[in-house]
Design a protein around this motif. Structure first.
Motif, PDB file in Angstrom:
ATOM      1  N   THR A   7      56.453   3.270 -29.412  1.00  0.00           N
ATOM      2  CA  THR A   7      55.469   3.518 -28.356  1.00  0.00           C
ATOM      3  C   THR A   7      54.413   4.458 -28.924  1.00  0.00           C
ATOM      4  O   THR A   7      54.615   5.673 -28.974  1.00  0.00           O
ATOM      5  CB  THR A   7      56.133   4.163 -27.123  1.00  0.00           C
ATOM      6  N   LEU A  14      50.684   6.450 -29.712  1.00  0.00           N
ATOM      7  CA  LEU A  14      49.511   7.065 -29.103  1.00  0.00           C
ATOM      8  C   LEU A  14      48.551   7.443 -30.220  1.00  0.00           C
ATOM      9  O   LEU A  14      48.937   8.130 -31.168  1.00  0.00           O
ATOM     10  CB  LEU A  14      49.880   8.308 -28.296  1.00  0.00           C
ATOM     11  N   ARG A  21      38.000   0.530 -25.237  1.00  0.00           N
ATOM     12  CA  ARG A  21      38.222   0.394 -23.788  1.00  0.00           C
ATOM     13  C   ARG A  21      39.651  -0.076 -23.499  1.00  0.00           C
ATOM     14  O   ARG A  21      40.303   0.407 -22.566  1.00  0.00           O
ATOM     15  CB  ARG A  21      37.215  -0.588 -23.188  1.00  0.00           C
ATOM     16  N   LEU A  61      42.165   2.769 -24.111  1.00  0.00           N
ATOM     17  CA  LEU A  61      42.072   3.753 -23.035  1.00  0.00           C
ATOM     18  C   LEU A  61      42.729   3.243 -21.760  1.00  0.00           C
ATOM     19  O   LEU A  61      43.474   3.974 -21.098  1.00  0.00           O
ATOM     20  CB  LEU A  61      40.608   4.103 -22.769  1.00  0.00           C
ATOM     21  N   SER A  62      42.462   2.001 -21.405  1.00  0.00           N
ATOM     22  CA  SER A  62      43.007   1.450 -20.161  1.00  0.00           C
ATOM     23  C   SER A  62      44.525   1.337 -20.224  1.00  0.00           C
ATOM     24  O   SER A  62      45.212   1.440 -19.208  1.00  0.00           O
ATOM     25  CB  SER A  62      42.391   0.079 -19.868  1.00  0.00           C
ATOM     26  N   GLU A  63      45.068   1.146 -21.426  1.00  0.00           N
ATOM     27  CA  GLU A  63      46.518   1.019 -21.598  1.00  0.00           C
ATOM     28  C   GLU A  63      47.178   2.351 -21.938  1.00  0.00           C
ATOM     29  O   GLU A  63      48.369   2.389 -22.268  1.00  0.00           O
ATOM     30  CB  GLU A  63      46.815  -0.007 -22.693  1.00  0.00           C
ATOM     31  N   ARG A  64      46.406   3.432 -21.889  1.00  0.00           N
ATOM     32  CA  ARG A  64      46.902   4.793 -22.150  1.00  0.00           C
ATOM     33  C   ARG A  64      47.533   4.920 -23.533  1.00  0.00           C
ATOM     34  O   ARG A  64      48.574   5.559 -23.717  1.00  0.00           O
ATOM     35  CB  ARG A  64      47.912   5.216 -21.059  1.00  0.00           C
ATOM     36  N   LYS A  65      46.876   4.310 -24.497  1.00  0.00           N
ATOM     37  CA  LYS A  65      47.336   4.386 -25.882  1.00  0.00           C
ATOM     38  C   LYS A  65      46.390   5.215 -26.743  1.00  0.00           C
ATOM     39  O   LYS A  65      46.568   5.285 -27.959  1.00  0.00           O
ATOM     40  CB  LYS A  65      47.456   2.980 -26.478  1.00  0.00           C
ATOM     41  N   TYR A 105      44.320   9.026 -26.981  1.00  0.00           N
ATOM     42  CA  TYR A 105      44.039  10.369 -26.492  1.00  0.00           C
ATOM     43  C   TYR A 105      42.782  10.873 -27.189  1.00  0.00           C
ATOM     44  O   TYR A 105      42.710  10.886 -28.421  1.00  0.00           O
ATOM     45  CB  TYR A 105      45.198  11.323 -26.771  1.00  0.00           C
ATOM     46  N   SER A 150      52.092  17.530 -31.550  1.00  0.00           N
ATOM     47  CA  SER A 150      52.786  16.486 -30.791  1.00  0.00           C
ATOM     48  C   SER A 150      54.160  16.182 -31.357  1.00  0.00           C
ATOM     49  O   SER A 150      55.043  15.697 -30.642  1.00  0.00           O
ATOM     50  CB  SER A 150      51.946  15.199 -30.785  1.00  0.00           C
TER      51      SER A 150
END
Length: 210
Positions: free
Chosen positions: A36, A38, A69, A72-76, A78, A93
């Motif tokens: 997962t 980021l 975009r 960002l929309s998939e919260r991947k 920062y 992190s």
């Protein structure tokens, strides 16, 4: 999150300019492996146009803006605020408390890499931080357990086509002399010495019985 991606390091990999296609390729490969991810990226590289360290101005194509975009929309993704050092964000992190299991088994037969989680995807040798953040031995131990180096296959014509990613896993165990409590002997310590050239083992275990 189980993997933090050094965004600029991946975007610049092998190139003098930013390539979001490489960031997308890395994210897709990590997800294929069951991670997962980021991506940590300075705000500077999010806009359609920005200055490079060479003084040149780079303008992102529409496909790169679409990738941004989507991440960002998939919260991947920062976005690091302006005037903040993005390296500190992905470094810190790796030591924050998460609900995810901290260490995964070796997973032979699986695509998941062994070692600690979260792992850090970067080829940065961190020369700027090596002496300023922590004692050298602790810094070496941290990098050997968390930093995962990589290589991305170069493209020929279309940079957005699927490309191979090679990941070089961090050490599953620190390659240092280590002492652990010997459960079978009260108040005793088992010392593990790294060795090389032995056909069946890479450690010599000596138990000191008190």
């Amino acid at each position: 999150f189980t993997a933090f991606v050094d965004g600029p390091n991946v975007a610049y990999f092998g190139r003098p300019t930013v390539h979001w296609s490489q960031v997308q390729t890395m994210v897709e490969e990590l997800e294929r492996m069951g991670e997962t991810p980021l991506v940590i990226m300075p705000q500077k590289y999010i806009g359609p146009k920005f200055h490079l360290s060479t003084g040149q101005v780079q303008e992102l194509p529409d496909e790169d803006l679409r990738i941004i975009r989507e991440l960002l929309s998939e919260r991947k993704l920062y976005i690091v605020p302006p005037r903040c050092f993005d390296d500190y964000y992905w470094m810190l992190s790796s030591v924050v408390e998460q609900r995810e299991q901290d260490e995964l088994p070796l997973n032979f037969g699986s695509d998941r890499l062994p070692g600690l989680r979260p792992m850090l995807i970067s080829n940065d040798r961190m020369r700027d931080h090596r002496w300023s953040l922590m004692e050298p031995r602790l810094f070496r131990r941290w990098t050997s357990c968390h930093i995962v180096n990589y290589a991305i296959q170069p493209y020929e014509e279309n940079e957005y086509e699927r490309r191979n990613v090679t990941l070089f896993p961090a050490d599953a165990f620190s390659r240092e002399i280590q002492g652990n409590k010997a459960e079978m002997f009260e108040n005793s310590t088992a010392w593990h010495f790294p060795v090389s050239g032995w056909p069946d083992s890479d450690r010599l275990c000596v138990t000191v019985i008190r």
